[in-house]
Motif scaffolding. Sequence first.
Motif, short mmCIF file in Angstrom:
data_model
loop_
_atom_site.label_atom_id
_atom_site.label_comp_id
_atom_site.label_asym_id
_atom_site.label_seq_id
_atom_site.Cartn_x
_atom_site.Cartn_y
_atom_site.Cartn_z
N LEU A 6 0.87 -1.25 0.06
CA LEU A 6 -0.01 0.19 0.05
C LEU A 6 0.86 1.15 0.08
O LEU A 6 1.86 1.42 0.73
CB LEU A 6 -0.98 0.09 1.30
CG LEU A 6 -2.11 -1.19 1.03
CD1 LEU A 6 -2.86 -1.04 2.75
CD2 LEU A 6 -2.95 -1.06 0.17
N ARG A 10 -2.19 6.18 -0.20
CA ARG A 10 -3.24 5.41 0.13
C ARG A 10 -3.37 4.86 1.70
O ARG A 10 -4.34 5.20 2.18
CB ARG A 10 -2.97 3.96 -0.54
CG ARG A 10 -4.11 2.95 -0.13
CD ARG A 10 -5.41 3.21 -0.79
NE ARG A 10 -6.49 2.37 -0.53
CZ ARG A 10 -7.61 2.63 -0.56
NH1 ARG A 10 -8.15 3.65 -0.80
NH2 ARG A 10 -8.64 1.53 -0.42
N ASP A 40 -8.17 -3.26 2.12
CA ASP A 40 -7.10 -2.58 2.57
C ASP A 40 -6.89 -2.40 4.10
O ASP A 40 -5.86 -2.64 4.83
CB ASP A 40 -6.84 -1.16 1.95
CG ASP A 40 -6.42 -1.31 0.41
OD1 ASP A 40 -6.41 -2.43 0.13
OD2 ASP A 40 -6.69 -0.47 -0.28
#
Length: 70
Positions: A6, A10, A40
């Motif tokens: 990531l 983000r 995520d």
Amino acid sequence: MTPAFLSLSRREALRADLPHVADLLHRRRAGEIDEAVIDDMVSLAWLEWLGGSLQLTTVGTNICRQQQPK
């Protein structure tokens, strides 16, 4: 996706969105959370699935607390 993949931007966006996600979970409106956000945040160990329910982890709770005004 694992946390290592990531991007910093983000992660920052997810961190900013976490209090809103926590509020939606508190109001039992998890269906309004984007699946990519859930994936995520789970990969970052901020959210977890427990007994078919999505909830904040201790890490997620601590991140939310860090963002509260002092």
